[in-house]
Design a protein around this motif. Structure first.
Motif, PDB file in Angstrom:
ATOM      1  N   ARG A  95      59.630  80.691  53.065  1.00 33.45           N
ATOM      2  CA  ARG A  95      58.977  80.877  51.809  1.00 33.45           C
ATOM      3  C   ARG A  95      57.280  81.298  52.040  1.00 33.45           C
ATOM      4  O   ARG A  95      56.729  81.885  51.276  1.00 33.45           O
ATOM      5  CB  ARG A  95      58.875  79.244  51.186  1.00 33.45           C
ATOM      6  N   ASP A  98      56.737  84.901  51.927  1.00 33.00           N
ATOM      7  CA  ASP A  98      56.994  85.355  50.482  1.00 33.00           C
ATOM      8  C   ASP A  98      55.330  85.616  50.164  1.00 33.00           C
ATOM      9  O   ASP A  98      55.097  86.525  49.340  1.00 33.00           O
ATOM     10  CB  ASP A  98      57.502  84.592  49.592  1.00 33.00           C
ATOM     11  N   ARG A 529      63.293  78.511  45.624  1.00 33.53           N
ATOM     12  CA  ARG A 529      62.974  79.426  44.773  1.00 33.53           C
ATOM     13  C   ARG A 529      63.249  79.358  43.273  1.00 33.53           C
ATOM     14  O   ARG A 529      62.571  79.529  42.348  1.00 33.53           O
ATOM     15  CB  ARG A 529      63.312  80.757  45.355  1.00 33.53           C
ATOM     16  N   ALA A 545      65.111  84.302  40.494  1.00 35.43           N
ATOM     17  CA  ALA A 545      65.362  83.759  41.654  1.00 35.43           C
ATOM     18  C   ALA A 545      66.778  83.769  42.347  1.00 35.43           C
ATOM     19  O   ALA A 545      66.977  84.059  43.393  1.00 35.43           O
ATOM     20  CB  ALA A 545      64.808  82.371  41.893  1.00 35.43           C
TER      21      ALA A 545
END
Length: 837
Positions: A95, A98, A529, A545
């Motif tokens: 994550r 991202d 997500r 997502a």
């Protein structure tokens, strides 16, 4: 120094650490602020008792406190690696990646901006040389990670925003220490005059060298830990050694950044450890590191605060003016980043939107701490730095740190209240009401079962049931009839609850070892997500997502390119096997979600929301099924091997449960139980091993693997192999469009495609062909062919295809069969020709 007194002092500091946390909660102040206050009071008390004539009984204790071996190296080599390493172990790396752009920009640009702002402001306001001013700027530019993270947890900031700030505060230590080393060389007496260009040229070595050392150290550590998989204490002991060896190795061996080495080592262990180590051992390792980091963070604050009275010796009124200049310049630089750069990144779609109240909280929450004091202490300890520079560095760094802790830290909660960040949003209020209603329903069911099991008095049961029922009806009515919640928000609440239940189910399956630890992190990342997508974008965010969870990312496409162009198959093998297991795990988890929708969400949000969630879940199941079918067609048999592995793991879990139940019933003793569990662990290790996926098919084998060419001799096969052209297609790409006549025949060497015609679909996998009917009919057919997995196609032009068709009876039979399957009269394709082979 008496070792007994030193031991007593350190033990007493742990008592202070234990008392600080509940006191901070009671006073509603940041934990680090309480620790700093305790440290200052202890230091001032020691100085007072040592110099007062009131009593001499406490002089030995005061001398022991002031004589503690507190040096800058203690902070940088003992405490800092522990804090950085634990922070990286707790990060969700996938994550974090991202948002790598805003994290990197904030970590580097914010530090550079603060350094320059403070440096030039001090150069204007004081008589110090510019290099010394920039050195002070570098020292005060780094925020304290533990203080920043605790702040955002206290205000329940969005997870993505908290990740960005956590990553920025973690990495800016490396940037600040690198700048500190650069400017330190300019102010040291007797040091060779450095050039700015040469100093900047060292940055790639600092960053790249540190990253390489950290990665190598972590890979070796994981390999050794995997060998000791059954010895949990050995695994934890090796993990404790890893950050220190990485830090020292980078700093002392190649002159690289030890901070970068520790961060990379922690990230590497975070990424590879769960898949290589036993799940329970990994959980216990994380718990040990949480405790070590708690102690290290507390000790570093207290010990650094002990130095404050010493660093502030000889302070003058003009020094307070310079402290004010440092405060104003640092806050201004941070404001420019937060209110200028962050909105620009958002406009360029490189960063999530950070609302103005949160940016204000970040600005006022930029607390400084132990790293700033440690760097200042390193300057004051150096005999090669001019005395006046050492004095001002100590005073300004300490004064600025005190300002952030005492002024900003104590008023931060009031600022948060003024900004309204301590109040729940309407959708969060609705979620809290939903949680209460669902919880009360579960409580009522459990209470009902309890009263039946214990045969309680009926009058008491009826009275309590009536009171509880009234409370439950009120809670459900509030949850259902909230006037300030729109239908759209109700759908969002349902999606958040559904994704949250999915995440909890994943954790349960990981604990049961139905899902392997290797897959835990990526599947949990997908669930996170989904939660954030639903919270931010509602239904569309949830669907985005969901599509991303089954899409092929850049890394996979890079692996396909490496395999196709350079014959480097290892990355593609690993990613394809991971994708197989990930999709199978997702399909397993989603089977439990329908029950949750009907059992919980329908009772709170009604039939309409529940039906809509069922529809969205069906689309997700269809997407996963399509992606999994593409892999099945691409690699037939491998999915079945994974499913057998899942059954074996499930059987072992049930067997372990039975052994535990028998042991708890007293039917077997500890010795027998231990022997059974050891045998179970051995078989579980074998069952955890993932079957090997072979994708490296050589060019000569690509032709031989087709049953269509089974009746061709070796010479004809070689000739055909030379005529065929290879084409690599990414998943989702259209190969043939409708109303465009095919000029070639395509043979699927690997991968899978989907044909759509007249509302019907067919899926073809390895060994199948398409395009041949359009060639033989001689006109465009309304057929669209799309790749549903990364595919390798062998392409044969029309003339060679017709020649091959005349030579191969097996190919003619396959063409007839495909024509009949798709409703085409075989008589329209070709007239029977003699075999000319």
């Amino acid at each position: 120094m008496d070792i007994v007194l030193v031991t007593a002092v350190i033990a007493s500091l742990f008592i202070v650490i234990g008392a600080a946390e509940p006191l901070a909660a009671r006073l509603r102040l940041p934990y680090s602020v309480i620790l700093a206050i305790f440290g200052i009071l202890i230091g001032m008390g020691a100085v007072f008792f040592l110099h007062t004539e009131l009593t001499d009984a406490l002089n030995p204790v005061a001398e022991a406190i002031l004589g503690l071996p507190i040096r800058s190296n203690v902070f940088l080599y003992v405490f800092l690696p522990t804090l950085l390493f634990q922070a990286t172990l707790g990060m969700n790396l996938r994550r974090m990646l991202d948002d790598w752009v805003p994290i990197l920009v904030l970590a580097v640009v914010a530090v550079v901006a603060a350094t320059l702002s403070v440096g030039y402001a001090l150069s204007w306001a004081s008589t110090l040389p510019l290099a010394a001013c920039l050195l002070i700027g570098a020292i005060v530019s780094t925020t304290d990670p533990s203080a920043v993270v605790s702040i955002f947890r206290s205000i329940s900031a969005p997870r993505r925003l908290a990740r960005i700030i956590e990553g920025e505060s973690l990495l800016n230590d490396a940037a600040a220490i690198a700048l500190f080393g650069l400017f330190m060389g300019f102010v040291m007496l007797g040091a060779p005059d450095p050039s700015l260009g040469g100093a900047l040229a060292q940055f790639p070595v600092l960053i790249g060298g540190g990253a390489l050392v950290g990665w190598l150290a972590a890979r070796v550590a994981v390999w050794v830990m995997a060998l000791f998989g059954r010895h949990e204490l050995a695994l934890i002991s090796i993990s404790v050694a890893l950050p220190y060896l990485a830090y020292i190795g980078a700093e002392q061996s190649i002159g690289a950044s030890g901070v970068i080495a520790v961060v990379v080592a922690g990230l590497t262990l975070n990424l590879t450890g769960p898949g290589r180590l036993p799940p329970q051992a990994w959980i216990n390792l994380r718990e040990v590191w949480d405790l070590l980091a708690h102690w290290s963070g507390a000790l570093i604050f207290i010990l650094a605060a002990l130095l404050i009275p010493r660093l502030l010796e000889g302070v003058t009124f003009s020094d307070f003016i310079l402290i004010a200049v440092v405060v104003a310049a640092a806050i201004t630089a941070r404001a420019v980043i937060l209110f200028g750069l962050l909105p620009l990144l958002t406009f360029l779609r490189l960063s999530p939107e950070v609302e103005r109240p949160y940016r204000t909280a970040i600005l006022w929450g930029g607390l400084r701490g132990a790293v700033t004091l440690a760097l200042a202490l390193a300057v004051t300890e150096s005999f090669r730095v001019p005395i006046e520079v050492k004095r001002l560095v100590g005073i300004l760094a300490t004064g600025f740190t005190l300002f952030t802790l005492i002024v900003q830290g104590t008023t931060l909660r009031s600022v948060i209240g003024w900004l309204g960040l301590d109040r729940l949003s309407p959708i969060d209020e609705a979620m809290s009401r939903q949680v209460v209603a669902v919880a009360l329903q579960s409580v009522r069911e459990n209470v009902s079962r309890t009263t039946e099991a214990y045969a309680l008095t009926h009058e008491i049961v009826r009275a309590e049931a009536k009171m509880f029922g009234e409370r439950l009806e009120g809670a459900v009515k509030v949850a259902e009839d909230s006037g300030d919640i729109s239908d759209r928000d109700r759908i969002t609440l349902g999606l958040i609850a559904l994704a949250g239940f999915e995440r909890d189910t994943i954790l349960d399956r990981v604990r049961e070892r139905t899902i392997s630890a290797r897959m835990a992190e990526p599947i949990l990342s997908d669930a996170d997500r989904l939660i954030e997508g639903a919270r931010v974008g509602g239904r569309s965010g949830y669907q985005r997502a969901a599509r991303r969870s089954v899409a092929y990312g850049r890394a996979f496409r890079t692996a396909v390119m490496l395999h196709s162009r350079f014959r480097l198959s290892s990355p593609l093998v690993s990613m394809t096997a991971d994708r197989f297991e990930r999709l199978l795990s997702q399909r397993l988890i989603m089977r439990d979600l329908d029950t949750f929708i009907d059992g919980r969400i329908r009772r709170i949000h009604g039939r309409r929301v529940a039906d809509l969630l069922h529809e969205l879940l069906s689309r997700r199941i269809e997407m996963v099924g399509t992606a999994l079918e593409g892999l099945r067609l691409q690699y037939p048999g491998y999915a079945e091997e994974l499913e057998r592995r899942f059954i074996r793991r499930t059987a072992l879990r049930l067997e372990e449960r039975e052994y535990t139940a028998i042991r708890e019933d007293g039917l077997i003793g500890a010795e027998v139980y231990t022997a059974l569990m050891q045998d179970l662990a051995t078989r579980r290790t074998l069952a955890e091993a993932r079957p090997r996926l072979d994708i490296a098919v050589q060019r000569v084998d690509l032709v031989r693997q087709f049953p269509l060419f089974s009746d061709l001799d070796e010479r004809a096969l070689k000739k055909l192999g030379a005529a065929l052209k290879t084409k690599y297609v990414e998943a989702g790409k259209v190969i043939l469009s409708k109303d465009i006549a095919a000029k070639s025949a395509f043979f699927i060497a690997s991968g899978a495609v989907e044909l759509e015609s007249a509302g019907q679909t067919w899926r073809l996998g390895r060994g199948d062909m398409f395009g041949q009917l359009a060639i033989l009919i001689g006109k465009a057919r309304r057929v669209e062919v799309r790749a549903i997995a990364p595919s390798t196609l062998l392409v044969l032009d029309e003339a060679r295809f017709r020649t091959l068709l005349a030579r191969s009876s097996a190919l003619r039979d396959a063409v007839r069969a495909s024509a009949e399957q798709r409703g085409v009269d075989p008589a329209l394709l070709f007239v029977e020709q003699p075999d000319t082979k």
